[in-house]
Design a protein around this motif. Structure first.
Motif, PDB file in Angstrom:
ATOM      1  N   GLY A 107      -5.790 -16.582  43.673  1.00 45.18           N
ATOM      2  CA  GLY A 107      -5.567 -15.186  44.470  1.00 45.18           C
ATOM      3  C   GLY A 107      -4.619 -14.384  43.506  1.00 45.18           C
ATOM      4  O   GLY A 107      -3.874 -13.652  44.277  1.00 45.18           O
ATOM      5  N   VAL A 108      -4.408 -14.417  42.075  1.00 41.94           N
ATOM      6  CA  VAL A 108      -3.788 -13.223  41.494  1.00 41.94           C
ATOM      7  C   VAL A 108      -4.699 -12.762  40.278  1.00 41.94           C
ATOM      8  O   VAL A 108      -5.830 -13.303  39.937  1.00 41.94           O
ATOM      9  CB  VAL A 108      -2.494 -14.165  40.618  1.00 41.94           C
ATOM     10  N   PRO A 109      -4.256 -11.643  39.832  1.00 36.38           N
ATOM     11  CA  PRO A 109      -5.193 -11.034  38.691  1.00 36.38           C
ATOM     12  C   PRO A 109      -5.114 -12.048  37.614  1.00 36.38           C
ATOM     13  O   PRO A 109      -4.542 -12.928  37.291  1.00 36.38           O
ATOM     14  CB  PRO A 109      -4.157 -10.086  38.291  1.00 36.38           C
ATOM     15  N   ARG A 110      -6.427 -11.885  36.910  1.00 38.80           N
ATOM     16  CA  ARG A 110      -6.641 -13.090  35.888  1.00 38.80           C
ATOM     17  C   ARG A 110      -5.845 -13.086  34.945  1.00 38.80           C
ATOM     18  O   ARG A 110      -5.195 -14.265  34.288  1.00 38.80           O
ATOM     19  CB  ARG A 110      -7.924 -12.822  35.328  1.00 38.80           C
ATOM     20  N   MET A 122       6.178  -9.128  39.014  1.00 36.82           N
ATOM     21  CA  MET A 122       4.982  -9.619  38.285  1.00 36.82           C
ATOM     22  C   MET A 122       4.434 -11.025  38.997  1.00 36.82           C
ATOM     23  O   MET A 122       5.379 -11.681  39.104  1.00 36.82           O
ATOM     24  CB  MET A 122       5.127  -9.523  36.816  1.00 36.82           C
ATOM     25  N   SER A 123       3.261 -11.018  39.216  1.00 36.73           N
ATOM     26  CA  SER A 123       2.856 -12.338  39.979  1.00 36.73           C
ATOM     27  C   SER A 123       2.433 -13.328  38.482  1.00 36.73           C
ATOM     28  O   SER A 123       1.648 -12.685  37.638  1.00 36.73           O
ATOM     29  CB  SER A 123       1.437 -12.190  40.822  1.00 36.73           C
ATOM     30  N   VAL A 124       2.457 -14.489  38.730  1.00 41.04           N
ATOM     31  CA  VAL A 124       2.162 -15.564  38.047  1.00 41.04           C
ATOM     32  C   VAL A 124       1.428 -16.593  38.716  1.00 41.04           C
ATOM     33  O   VAL A 124       1.953 -16.778  39.921  1.00 41.04           O
ATOM     34  CB  VAL A 124       3.405 -15.885  37.129  1.00 41.04           C
ATOM     35  N   ALA A 125       0.845 -17.556  38.235  1.00 38.01           N
ATOM     36  CA  ALA A 125      -0.172 -18.679  38.573  1.00 38.01           C
ATOM     37  C   ALA A 125      -0.507 -19.272  37.549  1.00 38.01           C
ATOM     38  O   ALA A 125      -0.451 -19.100  36.157  1.00 38.01           O
ATOM     39  CB  ALA A 125      -1.139 -18.179  39.544  1.00 38.01           C
ATOM     40  N   PHE A 126      -0.430 -20.869  37.658  1.00 40.01           N
ATOM     41  CA  PHE A 126      -0.734 -21.650  36.868  1.00 40.01           C
ATOM     42  C   PHE A 126      -2.108 -22.507  37.267  1.00 40.01           C
ATOM     43  O   PHE A 126      -2.172 -23.026  38.202  1.00 40.01           O
ATOM     44  CB  PHE A 126       0.405 -22.827  36.520  1.00 40.01           C
ATOM     45  N   GLY A 127      -2.994 -22.765  36.164  1.00 43.74           N
ATOM     46  CA  GLY A 127      -4.169 -23.466  36.527  1.00 43.74           C
ATOM     47  C   GLY A 127      -3.866 -24.800  35.372  1.00 43.74           C
ATOM     48  O   GLY A 127      -3.246 -24.547  34.184  1.00 43.74           O
ATOM     49  N   PHE A 128      -4.481 -26.011  35.829  1.00 44.19           N
ATOM     50  CA  PHE A 128      -4.123 -26.972  34.980  1.00 44.19           C
ATOM     51  C   PHE A 128      -5.405 -28.060  34.822  1.00 44.19           C
ATOM     52  O   PHE A 128      -6.376 -28.121  35.666  1.00 44.19           O
ATOM     53  CB  PHE A 128      -3.262 -28.038  35.589  1.00 44.19           C
ATOM     54  N   ASP A 129      -5.632 -28.349  33.482  1.00 46.93           N
ATOM     55  CA  ASP A 129      -6.516 -29.281  33.261  1.00 46.93           C
ATOM     56  C   ASP A 129      -6.012 -30.617  33.604  1.00 46.93           C
ATOM     57  O   ASP A 129      -4.802 -30.586  33.930  1.00 46.93           O
ATOM     58  CB  ASP A 129      -6.712 -29.354  31.612  1.00 46.93           C
TER      59      ASP A 129
END
Ligand SMILES: [Mg+2]
Length: 232
Positions: free
Chosen positions: A168-171, A1-8
């Motif tokens: 570049g991953v699903p939302r 399963m793909s995972v990504a992180f966005g940060f404030d």
């Protein structure tokens, strides 16, 4: 399963100790209209409210500076946007610091090949300089999306769409981490992302905001969560 992180950024990965407010105070002094913010703390709340409207894209820089001019009794066009930007950028080295654990967390995620990006409200040269100061090395290594260039400010879904595109991953694989329940948590959830509330400054969680997917009180908790549950 793909995972990504966005940060404030602000109050999540770094703090700027009221940099833009200090920029206004220094500009007022330069114009011969000094503000004694220590003796008159109401000024701090007033300037922060004005800057929040600007930072979240509700008023333009020129309007913010015109209102500030009125507040200090200066002519409406007394303040120049370029001069104020230069004053702010010159304050970065003195005022910007990383939040505890920010460097280690980003290094650990990047080491594991997990996509990471920063999505921040504000204006580009300042936010980039702040990130470079707080997290040297990561400013070049990570996508940094600033609202003035994205053309949308959090909590708008369009801001989070831009983040998903950059990662570049699903939302639903994106975990967005931030300290602000309304702009960060509600914004991310509303755009179909998962949301981590970084609860470290003792603010209550508003009753009218949907709960975050995960709550952390220190960035190192996210490192553990990423290893054990989010992306084992
Ligand atoms: Mg923040």
């Amino acid at each position: 399963m793909s995972v990504a992180f966005g940060f404030d950024f602000d109050h999540t990965l770094g703090v700027d100790n009221g940099l833009e407010r200090t920029g206004l105070v220094e500009y007022a002094a330069e114009l011969g209209r000094p503000l004694d913010v220590q003796r008159d703390p109401e000024w701090i709340a007033r300037l922060d409210a004005l800057l929040t409207e600007f930072r979240n894209g509700r008023i333009a820089r020129a309007e913010m500076l015109a209102r500030f001019a009125a507040a200090i009794g200066a002519p409406p066009d007394a303040l120049d946007g370029e001069r104020w930007k230069a004053i702010c950028i010159a304050l970065v080295d003195r005022l910007v610091r990383p939040v505890d654990g920010a460097h280690d967390l980003l290094a650990s995620l990047v080491d594991r090949g997990i996509p990471v990006a920063i999505l921040t409200n504000g204006w580009t040269p300042l936010q980039q300089r702040k990130i470079a100061r707080a997290l040297p090395g990561f400013d070049d290594a990570l996508p940094i999306l600033v609202s003035d260039v994205v053309g949308a400010s959090k909590p708008a879904a369009a801001a989070f769409e831009a983040l998903v595109g950059a990662l570049g991953v699903p939302r639903d694989a994106v975990w967005y981490v931030g300290d602000n329940p309304r702009t960060d948590v509600a914004g991310a959830l509303g755009a179909g992302l998962r949301a981590v509330w970084f609860d470290w400054e003792g603010h209550p969680y508003p009753g009218d905001v949907p709960p975050p997917t995960l709550r952390i009180a220190a960035l190192r908790e996210l490192e553990d969560a990423a290893e054990n549950t989010i992306a084992p």
